[in-house]
Design a protein around this motif. Structure first.
Motif, mmCIF file in Angstrom:
data_model
loop_
_atom_site.group_PDB
_atom_site.id
_atom_site.type_symbol
_atom_site.label_atom_id
_atom_site.label_comp_id
_atom_site.label_asym_id
_atom_site.label_seq_id
_atom_site.Cartn_x
_atom_site.Cartn_y
_atom_site.Cartn_z
ATOM 1 N N TYR A 108 0.851 -1.192 0.000
ATOM 2 C CA TYR A 108 0.000 0.000 0.000
ATOM 3 C C TYR A 108 0.886 1.241 0.000
ATOM 4 C CZ TYR A 108 -2.997 -3.575 2.031
ATOM 5 O OH TYR A 108 -3.674 -4.732 2.280
ATOM 6 N N ASN A 110 0.452 5.749 -1.024
ATOM 7 C CA ASN A 110 -0.343 6.780 -1.675
ATOM 8 C C ASN A 110 0.243 7.196 -3.025
ATOM 9 O OD1 ASN A 110 1.587 8.168 0.187
ATOM 10 N ND2 ASN A 110 0.782 9.983 -0.812
ATOM 11 N N ARG A 112 0.872 5.287 -5.950
ATOM 12 C CA ARG A 112 0.508 3.917 -6.328
ATOM 13 C C ARG A 112 1.562 3.196 -7.171
ATOM 14 N NH1 ARG A 112 -4.999 3.345 -4.841
ATOM 15 N NH2 ARG A 112 -4.583 1.135 -5.026
#
Length: 156
Positions: A108, A110, A112
């Motif tokens: 994960y 932010n 990507r």
């Protein structure tokens, strides 16, 4: 008979305490990385260029390790009020370790394009200081540099 089942259920429930409530895992039986760490400085080296960032000025970042996963969170200290310096970074995933090496599997993030990559690091813990060193490479973004981080264990 109902009392026996009730007592068995209570005993089973009470023996299933989760880690982190009031129970601490002895470090010799768990990951030496276990806990919360505050990033103090980071250095990236690419070719002949070296950039060092002081993470104690205008921003803060923590990295958290449990037995199987890690996460990191970084934000600016102006609470997003200064639009020229708004920072928010978050990511995490699984990790494995052996002796003084660990591998992050970034599930994960932010940003990507960094997801689904793995990064190998050497680490050294001295007192409450963790120093990591490894290569971060993301071919799609043409990222390939050495990353060195110094972190301090956050005390309870």
């Amino acid at each position: 008979m109902k009392k026996i089942y009730l007592m068995m259920g209570i005993t089973a429930f009470m023996s299933c305490t989760s880690i982190g409530e009031d129970k601490e895992i002895p470090l010799e039986k768990s990951s030496p990385l276990l806990g919360t760490w505050k990033l103090v400085s980071g250095t990236t080296i690419k070719d002949k260029d070296t950039v060092t960032t002081d993470y104690t000025k205008n921003q803060e970042m923590i990295k958290i390790f449990n037995e199987s996963h890690f996460s990191f969170l970084r934000h600016d200290l102006n609470h997003g009020k200064d639009s020229t310096n708004t920072i928010y970074v978050a990511g995490g995933g699984r990790y494995t370790y052996k002796e003084n090496e660990y591998t992050e599997y970034l599930d994960y993030f932010n940003i990507r394009e960094w997801e689904n990559n793995q990064f190998n690091f050497e680490f050294e813990i001295s007192g409450d200081t963790l120093i990591t060193r490894g290569i971060e490479e993301v071919k799609e973004l043409k990222v390939n540099h050495i990353n060195i981080e110094t972190l301090i264990r956050v005390k309870k």
